[in-house]
Every structure is written in C-alpha cells, then in structure tokens.
Design an enzyme around this catalytic site. Sequence first.
Site, PDB file in Angstrom:
ATOM      1  N   HIS A 108       0.832  -1.198   0.000  1.00  0.00           N
ATOM      2  CA  HIS A 108       0.000   0.000   0.000  1.00  0.00           C
ATOM      3  C   HIS A 108       0.871   1.254   0.000  1.00  0.00           C
ATOM      4  O   HIS A 108       2.056   1.218   0.328  1.00  0.00           O
ATOM      5  CB  HIS A 108      -0.921   0.033   1.226  1.00  0.00           C
ATOM      6  CG  HIS A 108      -0.186   0.152   2.527  1.00  0.00           C
ATOM      7  ND1 HIS A 108       0.462  -0.910   3.125  1.00  0.00           N
ATOM      8  CD2 HIS A 108       0.027   1.209   3.350  1.00  0.00           C
ATOM      9  CE1 HIS A 108       1.029  -0.521   4.251  1.00  0.00           C
ATOM     10  NE2 HIS A 108       0.792   0.783   4.412  1.00  0.00           N
ATOM     11  N   ASP A 110       0.527   4.921   1.943  1.00  0.00           N
ATOM     12  CA  ASP A 110      -0.233   5.351   3.115  1.00  0.00           C
ATOM     13  C   ASP A 110      -1.405   6.263   2.762  1.00  0.00           C
ATOM     14  O   ASP A 110      -1.250   7.286   2.077  1.00  0.00           O
ATOM     15  CB  ASP A 110       0.691   6.091   4.108  1.00  0.00           C
ATOM     16  CG  ASP A 110       1.623   5.134   4.841  1.00  0.00           C
ATOM     17  OD1 ASP A 110       1.299   3.944   4.953  1.00  0.00           O
ATOM     18  OD2 ASP A 110       2.680   5.607   5.333  1.00  0.00           O
ATOM     19  N   HIS A 263       4.705   0.208   0.229  1.00  0.00           N
ATOM     20  CA  HIS A 263       5.465  -0.590   1.180  1.00  0.00           C
ATOM     21  C   HIS A 263       4.619  -1.730   1.733  1.00  0.00           C
ATOM     22  O   HIS A 263       3.384  -1.756   1.567  1.00  0.00           O
ATOM     23  CB  HIS A 263       6.005   0.286   2.323  1.00  0.00           C
ATOM     24  CG  HIS A 263       4.976   1.107   3.030  1.00  0.00           C
ATOM     25  ND1 HIS A 263       4.443   2.269   2.519  1.00  0.00           N
ATOM     26  CD2 HIS A 263       4.359   0.914   4.236  1.00  0.00           C
ATOM     27  CE1 HIS A 263       3.564   2.783   3.369  1.00  0.00           C
ATOM     28  NE2 HIS A 263       3.491   1.968   4.407  1.00  0.00           N
ATOM     29  N   ARG A 278       4.846   6.124  13.801  1.00  0.00           N
ATOM     30  CA  ARG A 278       4.971   6.898  12.576  1.00  0.00           C
ATOM     31  C   ARG A 278       4.555   8.342  12.789  1.00  0.00           C
ATOM     32  O   ARG A 278       3.489   8.613  13.340  1.00  0.00           O
ATOM     33  CB  ARG A 278       4.079   6.268  11.497  1.00  0.00           C
ATOM     34  CG  ARG A 278       4.254   6.893  10.122  1.00  0.00           C
ATOM     35  CD  ARG A 278       3.362   6.208   9.100  1.00  0.00           C
ATOM     36  NE  ARG A 278       2.043   6.830   9.007  1.00  0.00           N
ATOM     37  CZ  ARG A 278       0.957   6.236   8.507  1.00  0.00           C
ATOM     38  NH1 ARG A 278       1.023   4.990   8.081  1.00  0.00           N
ATOM     39  NH2 ARG A 278      -0.193   6.878   8.453  1.00  0.00           N
TER      40      ARG A 278
HETATM   41 FE   LIG Z   1       1.805   2.051   5.785  1.00  0.00          FE
END
Ligand SMILES: [Fe+2]
Length: 409
Positions: A108, A110, A263, A278
């Site tokens: 995907h 993000d 990723h 994150r």
């Molecule tokens: Fe992600």
Amino acid sequence: MTKTATIDNVIPRADIIKRAARIGAEIRNVRLSGDLPEQTIGAINEVLLEHKVIFFRDQGHLDDAEQEGFAVRLGKLVPHPTVGATKGTASILELDSARGGGRADQWHTDVTFVDAYPKISILRGVEVPPFGGDTIWSNTAAAYLDLPAALQKLADELWAVHSNAYDYAVKTRASEADRKHFDEVFTGTIYETEHPVVRVHPETGERTLVLGNFVQRFVGIPKYDGQRLFDLFQSHVTAPENTVRWSWKQGDVAIWDNRATQHYAVNDYGDQHRVVRRATIDGEVPVSVDGRHSVTRIKATKQAPASCLIARNAFHGFAHEHVVSNGAPSCGRRAAARASPALGRSPDDRPDRPGHGRTAAGKDRDPVPGLGRTSDIHGAGRGPRLSRPRSSSNGSATPSAGRRTSRRS
Ligand SMILES: [Fe+2]
C-alpha cells in the site's frame, strides 16, 4: 548550486549507502533532531527524493516529541484521518502487533483513500522482534518507466477509486483484535477518493503509479477486467528488483516519499512483540498527467446522529453522513433524495456503465450512484475539480496509509 552540490556540502557521499539499485539508501553519521541546520534538512529531503526511502540507524534518542520535532522540519504534521494521533502528539500513529491494526502486511501507499494523502512518512523502530518484521518498499516511479509505452499510455488515462472500506473478512491472518480495530476505528469514517493511476510528482516531475491495497476499482472499467489490470500494473510495482528490504533494529528510522513508493510490512514474526511509531507529513492533492486533481467523493461517518442517517449502502453496510461545504453535517433533502434510489446497489455494480466517472473533457459524473456526489461532500458542484476541498469537507481535512484484504496504515 546544484542539488548534488548541496547534498555533498552537507552529507558526504560516503555517508550515503545505497541499499538497492532502484530504491533505498542508508544515511550515516546524522543524528536526527528538530535542531538540525536548514541545510541538513534540505539535503535529507534531496536524498529522499532521489532514493525514495532513506534509513538511519542508532536514533534511540528519539521519543515521540523528538520524532515530531524532526518531522515537522519536513512539512506539516497530520494525524491519521480515522485513527487519529497518539495522545499528546500531533500525528504519531502507533502500530503495535499486540493491538488491533498493528500489522500492515499488504502492499500500500499510506492513506490513499483521501485526496491529499501524506507526502512523507517517518517510521521509528520502538520494539523490534529478534527475527522477522522487516519492511519492504517499492519504487512506483521506476515501475511506471518499466511499463511498455502502450501500457504507460493506458495508465496515464485511468482513474481508480480508493477506499478504506473493503472486504476485510478475506484477510486470513487477521486476529479478532484486528477485526475489531478495523470495524470500530479504521473505518469509523469511510472515504472514497478518485485518483489518477498516474500522478505527476510535485517536486521531481516524475510520473508515479498510484495503486496499492486501497484500490477498489477503476473508473469506467468492469470489475473483472479491472482486477486483471490492477494485477498487471501492481506486478511492476512489487517486482523484487524494484524493491528494497529493511531489517529493523531498535532505534532505526525509515523515511519514505509516500508519493513515489508503496510498502509492505512482512508479517513473519508470529506472536513476538513489534512496535513502530509513525510521524506523518501532509501531502498535496495528486495531479494527473493532463492536469486534473484527485477528488474525494464520499466521506461517510458510521456513528452519525440519527437524524443524519440518510442511507445504508448494501455493499458496505454503513450509513452515510453527507457533509456540506461549511464542514457541518448535512441531513438535507437533496442528499437523502439522491441516496434513496440507490439503496441495495453495490458500488461495484455500476462504475462500468458508459460514461461513468470523468469524461475526456473532465466533467464529473456521479461515481457511485446513491452514495452522494462531490457536491454533497464538498459543495463543489458538477464541474471538474481543480482545487482541493479540504477546508470544506472534513474538518479533518486531512488526511493522510494499502490490497483489498488487510490492513492499512
Ligand atoms: Fe503504511
């Protein structure tokens, strides 16, 4: 001064270690912090644009505040549009394998289910299992260049609908906690956004493929054909030669250009504990090769006030709250009247009809009959959208993390 000279003056080339031919470099001898000189921040951004994902070892001095203190130097911090931010932070998203939603084991980019999805993600290894748990990134600009000219032309013209709502049950590795997190948090608000399959990178000018786990269908393409097209394009994104794999150590930081990568977090560490955090930097609304902008078509809240529950979509089983341009919930007759005829119809039933989506002239048409139009969401009317509806639509405006199965960040 050239960009290369700028980098050389700040970060010695010997400290930039390529990790694969097409993507990925480790930067050594840099201690990340919010106090780095502007030149260093500029050089880090240039290395990021060149290598798509960059890695830093030994950043164990960072906590959430320090991580965000550095991240904000690269742009505006933005919380996840449905999960939100960790308490006391502006954007920190914790991915904890012991809690629901902690395993992003599907390819995907993000948060592509919103229009202006994040431009940069900054991930810190907080607890790393003794084996497994690597992350793999792919270069979506190189994947585009790998396509034969005829397929590049096709991709240039295609648009795809991205959503955070999909058939989660097909994910076989999902735990009960994962399912609960998906139902109650991740899809607390449902988005559907149309993106060009090829966007022009706002800083490098490269053409990159916008695909991944959140793609539900292609505009104007029947589902059966669309699945094959998706698999074909996506195979170029995820070809092993187009990727780099990082084995985490505690204190590592990975930074990726979310506009030029996908990723995948490898779910091969069993019941061992893995925690990463994150920080996320706000992005731009993607622009297609012919200058048109992405459009969020639907923003639908599950837990809307009873007076606002105007429709139930048989496909997702969720009620939809239509939102108007001033950001306030709308329970208006117009939206209800528009929604009612479509009850019982799956969004997948219709997008293949002639003229669905945008015409060659850029005119918007109802992408999912009955789930509301852009005008319901953003008050944008029928014409082609040439600007981002953020201030109007969501309050959260934002945005910001994936295939039809799994999890998502
Ligand atoms: Fe992600």
